[in-house]
Write a protein that holds these residues in place. Structure first.
Motif, PDB file in Angstrom:
ATOM      1  N   ASP A   1      -1.815   5.641   5.797  1.00 56.66           N
ATOM      2  CA  ASP A   1      -3.152   5.527   6.154  1.00 56.66           C
ATOM      3  C   ASP A   1      -3.469   4.238   5.808  1.00 56.66           C
ATOM      4  O   ASP A   1      -2.889   3.776   4.840  1.00 56.66           O
ATOM      5  N   ASP A   2      -4.600   3.746   6.351  1.00 60.41           N
ATOM      6  CA  ASP A   2      -4.976   2.350   5.836  1.00 60.41           C
ATOM      7  C   ASP A   2      -5.448   2.219   4.712  1.00 60.41           C
ATOM      8  O   ASP A   2      -5.497   1.177   3.832  1.00 60.41           O
ATOM      9  N   ASP A   3      -6.041   3.514   4.068  1.00 61.41           N
ATOM     10  CA  ASP A   3      -6.427   3.350   2.652  1.00 61.41           C
ATOM     11  C   ASP A   3      -5.194   3.722   1.554  1.00 61.41           C
ATOM     12  O   ASP A   3      -5.728   3.729   0.242  1.00 61.41           O
ATOM     13  N   GLU A   4      -4.064   3.786   2.053  1.00 70.83           N
ATOM     14  CA  GLU A   4      -2.961   4.304   1.062  1.00 70.83           C
ATOM     15  C   GLU A   4      -2.350   2.948   0.719  1.00 70.83           C
ATOM     16  O   GLU A   4      -1.922   2.060   1.792  1.00 70.83           O
ATOM     17  N   THR A   5      -1.826   2.833  -0.595  1.00 66.89           N
ATOM     18  CA  THR A   5      -0.955   1.881  -1.133  1.00 66.89           C
ATOM     19  C   THR A   5       0.303   2.253  -0.985  1.00 66.89           C
ATOM     20  O   THR A   5       0.603   3.292  -1.423  1.00 66.89           O
ATOM     21  N   PRO A   6       1.174   1.324  -0.640  1.00 67.06           N
ATOM     22  CA  PRO A   6       2.771   1.602  -0.809  1.00 67.06           C
ATOM     23  C   PRO A   6       3.139   1.875  -2.191  1.00 67.06           C
ATOM     24  O   PRO A   6       2.726   1.217  -3.121  1.00 67.06           O
ATOM     25  N   LEU A   7       3.997   2.937  -2.304  1.00 64.49           N
ATOM     26  CA  LEU A   7       4.414   3.578  -3.556  1.00 64.49           C
ATOM     27  C   LEU A   7       5.148   2.258  -4.539  1.00 64.49           C
ATOM     28  O   LEU A   7       4.707   2.323  -5.359  1.00 64.49           O
ATOM     29  N   ILE A   8       5.822   1.374  -3.667  1.00 63.48           N
ATOM     30  CA  ILE A   8       6.492   0.287  -4.571  1.00 63.48           C
ATOM     31  C   ILE A   8       5.313  -0.656  -4.851  1.00 63.48           C
ATOM     32  O   ILE A   8       5.737  -1.209  -6.382  1.00 63.48           O
ATOM     33  N   GLU A   9       4.397  -0.733  -4.283  1.00 56.97           N
ATOM     34  CA  GLU A   9       3.188  -1.613  -5.039  1.00 56.97           C
ATOM     35  C   GLU A   9       2.650  -0.964  -6.208  1.00 56.97           C
ATOM     36  O   GLU A   9       2.504  -1.353  -7.033  1.00 56.97           O
TER      37      GLU A   9
END
Length: 67
Positions: free
Chosen positions: A47-55
């Protein structure tokens, strides 16, 4: 019964929450699990408000030497 997407979402949220645990060992295990989970994450499906896990993992490792 949880769908695999619901299970993934629950696991993701729980592990991210554990990155802020008071116990260093818990934070380290959460970071390791999130790093493994990030390998299978499709960033285009977030989703637009989700940050990628790697970050999230990189940020945790930057500011918490025990993670």
């Amino acid at each position: 019964m949880l769908s695999s997407e619901d299970l993934y979402t629950s696991l993701r949220k729980a592990l991210i929450d554990r990155l802020r645990d008071k116990e260093a060992a818990v934070r380290a295990q959460a970071a390791a699990a999130l790093a493994k989970l990030s390998l299978s994450e499709d960033v285009s499906e977030l989703d637009d408000d989700e940050t990628p896990l790697i970050e999230i993992v990189i940020e945790a490792m930057t500011y918490d030497t025990s993670a």
